[in-house]
Design a protein around this motif. Structure first.
Motif, PDB file in Angstrom:
ATOM      1  N   MET A   1      42.195  41.944  30.494  1.00 41.56           N
ATOM      2  CA  MET A   1      41.776  41.465  31.812  1.00 41.56           C
ATOM      3  C   MET A   1      41.450  42.669  32.686  1.00 41.56           C
ATOM      4  O   MET A   1      42.224  43.610  32.791  1.00 41.56           O
TER       5      MET A   1
ATOM      6  N   ASP B   1      42.863  36.933  39.425  1.00 38.99           N
ATOM      7  CA  ASP B   1      44.093  37.545  38.920  1.00 38.99           C
ATOM      8  C   ASP B   1      45.311  37.072  39.708  1.00 38.99           C
ATOM      9  O   ASP B   1      46.388  36.847  39.143  1.00 38.99           O
TER      10      ASP B   1
ATOM     11  N   GLU C   1      42.444  32.723  29.562  1.00 43.95           N
ATOM     12  CA  GLU C   1      43.285  33.904  29.372  1.00 43.95           C
ATOM     13  C   GLU C   1      44.366  33.649  28.323  1.00 43.95           C
ATOM     14  O   GLU C   1      44.622  34.505  27.458  1.00 43.95           O
TER      15      GLU C   1
END
Length: 232
Positions: free
Chosen positions: A1, A28, A75
């Motif tokens: 990421m 995030d 993710e």
């Protein structure tokens, strides 16, 4: 990421623009909040405050909280892929390879067990974009289906070609069912789910050789098509 000021994935050497940095910071922040606080406690206002942007700015980049959850889905599945691929390279047995994909999938979900009810409530509606079968969930879904495809096609004891094409979607549906059972499993460390998986893999090891028998191939093919239809 990637983080603020880093390079955009897939575009080596190009710094992120201010808009890209803002979007990344919001994303995030939201993903971290989902991990630490769960679905219900993570609100758009909370994400905006913690990311240091206005609420309107957060909504500009992510129109709903569901859009942020999709970022989390991807993710988690990317982490799933990163954990699985090295282990698949070390194994050639089909059932063992499938077990790797299933077990690592559960391992990636483990931090969210406490918050599972909130996510389930959000995704249970057939029209919810968070539904695992929805078009919006496609990117995360394709990662997992791809892992099962890799597990099947890379095995030493490969299946007949007609079954190889059908099995990844069926195995992904099995992953969904296992994940749902895991969500309700209150045993320590979700041991009941692990036992269910172990038993299922043992049965699969016994059953797989049967699909190579000519007189069973047609009915098995029909069953796989029927099961896979659920996931279309």
């Amino acid at each position: 990421m990637f983080k603020n000021g880093d390079i955009e994935p897939g575009e080596p050497g190009r710094p992120l623009s201010k808009a890209e940095r803002t979007r990344t910071r919001i994303r995030d922040t939201a993903v971290r909040s989902f991990r630490e606080n769960g679905f219900d406690a993570t609100t758009m206002r909370r994400v905006a405050d913690e990311a240091g942007v206005s609420l309107g700015n957060a909504y500009y980049y992510f129109p709903t909280k569901n859009h942020l959850v999709q970022e989390l889905y991807v993710e988690v599945q990317e982490a799933h892929r990163s954990a699985v691929e090295p282990r698949l390279r070390a194994s050639t047995d089909l059932v063992e390879r499938l077990g790797i994909v299933y077990r690592e999938g559960l391992a990636q979900l483990a931090p969210f067990h406490e918050f599972a009810p909130g996510f389930l409530n959000a995704m249970i509606s057939p029209t919810s974009p968070l539904n695992p079968l929805s078009p919006e969930s496609g990117p995360a879904r394709e990662i997992t289906v791809g892992l099962f495809r890799e597990a099947v096609t890379g095995a030493r004891n490969r299946l007949p070609a007609e079954f190889e094409a059908r099995m990844p979607d069926v195995l992904w549906l099995g992953h969904l069912q296992l994940s749902l059972y895991w969500s309700y499993d209150q045993s320590e460390g979700q041991q009941r789910t692990q036992r269910l998986l172990d038993q299922g893999l043992r049965l699969l090891k016994v059953a797989l050789p049967a699909i190579r028998m000519p007189f069973l191939r047609a009915p098995v093919r029909s069953v796989l098509d029927l099961v896979a239809e659920v996931g279309l």
